[in-house]
Enzyme design. Structure first.
Site, short mmCIF file in Angstrom:
data_model
loop_
_atom_site.label_atom_id
_atom_site.label_comp_id
_atom_site.label_asym_id
_atom_site.label_seq_id
_atom_site.Cartn_x
_atom_site.Cartn_y
_atom_site.Cartn_z
N ARG A 1 0.84 -1.20 0.00
CA ARG A 1 0.00 0.00 0.00
C ARG A 1 0.87 1.24 0.00
NH1 ARG A 1 -5.05 0.85 3.96
NH2 ARG A 1 -3.47 0.96 5.55
N THR B 1 -1.37 7.37 -0.54
CA THR B 1 -2.60 7.25 -1.36
C THR B 1 -3.42 6.02 -0.98
OG1 THR B 1 -1.45 5.93 -3.00
CG2 THR B 1 -1.46 8.32 -3.33
N ASP C 1 -2.14 -2.76 12.91
CA ASP C 1 -1.54 -3.37 11.71
C ASP C 1 -1.38 -4.87 11.97
OD1 ASP C 1 0.52 -4.46 9.91
OD2 ASP C 1 0.54 -2.43 9.15
N ASP D 1 2.20 -6.34 11.34
CA ASP D 1 3.16 -5.92 12.36
C ASP D 1 2.95 -6.67 13.66
OD1 ASP D 1 4.33 -4.15 10.65
OD2 ASP D 1 3.55 -2.34 11.61
N1 URA Z 1 -4.28 -3.33 7.33
C1 URA Z 1 -4.10 -3.56 8.66
O1 URA Z 1 -3.29 -4.40 9.05
N2 URA Z 1 -4.83 -2.85 9.54
C2 URA Z 1 -5.74 -1.92 9.17
O2 URA Z 1 -6.38 -1.30 10.03
C3 URA Z 1 -5.91 -1.70 7.78
C4 URA Z 1 -5.17 -2.42 6.88
#
Ligand code: URA
Length: 207
Positions: A103, A107, A199, A202
């Site tokens: 990503r 954007t 995330d 992560d």
């Molecule tokens: N990807 C993620 O890991 N968390 C989000 O909140 C959005 C996309």
């Protein structure tokens, strides 16, 4: 047509709450990601075809079943890998293809950096694994890449979905059912799902 399928199970709600908790460390996050993934993947594969076969138990003949071995998992890298490990434990004979999307942080548009699908994919049942359905851009990109290969039976397994992503997918690919444990409130300015769980990659990989 809205193809969102909210998977319901007390254990799913329990484990998802542990995933959401910001104080959950990597070890518990991984453990509960497995439980959540198992329940969602089992639900998302319940339409798959079976063959009847006869089985001889220690006591008599009986009717048994075997699944048609035509399932392909497509994890969206990197966080989809977390669900793939569980998926392969449940269906070790299933093959896997990969799509790597990154990503753009400003954007939130998905950019492809890797793609490899197994041969003969057009006749198989495809389950895309993508834990967080946020804008829907990555999932829409993956579905488009699979449809370009001629695949017809595509489903997606997510863990948390945002209304924005669900709408995009319902508009573009109403034929693709999306299984998820939860539909959350909205995307914030950073395109993170709120309340979400942060995330996923992560937290799962401890990055
Ligand atoms: N990807 C993620 O890991 N968390 C989000 O909140 C959005 C996309």
């Amino acid at each position: 047509m809205n193809q969102i399928r909210i998977v319901e199970h007390p254990l799913l709600k329990h484990s998802l709450s542990i995933l959401r908790d910001k104080n959950t460390g990597t070890e518990d996050f991984c453990r509960h990601a497995v439980i959540v993934s198992q329940i969602i993947i089992i639900e998302a594969t319940k339409h798959l075809p079976m063959h009847e076969k006869s089985v001889i138990t220690p006591l008599s003949d009986t009717q048994g079943y075997s699944m048609e071995k035509s399932l392909v998992f497509i994890p969206v890298l990197r966080s989809g890998i977390a669900m793939l490990l569980t998926a392969k434990e449940l269906f070790p004979w299933a093959s896997a293809g990969f799509i790597g999307l990154e990503r753009n942080e400003s954007t939130a548009v998905a950019h492809e950096y890797y793609k490899k699908f197994p041969p003969g994919i057009q006749d198989k049942h495809i389950l895309i694994l993508d834990p967080m359905l946020a804008t829907g851009g990555s999932l829409a990109y993956t579905i488009s890449a699979l449809k370009n290969k001629g695949t017809k039976d595509i489903s997606a397994a997510c863990i948390v979905a945002a209304p924005e992503g669900i709408k995009l997918l319902a508009d573009k690919y109403p034929d693709v059912p999306i299984y998820t444990a939860a539909v959350d409130s909205y995307l914030n300015n950073e395109k993170c799902i709120v309340p979400g769980l942060g995330d996923f990659g992560d937290r799962y990989f401890g990055t």
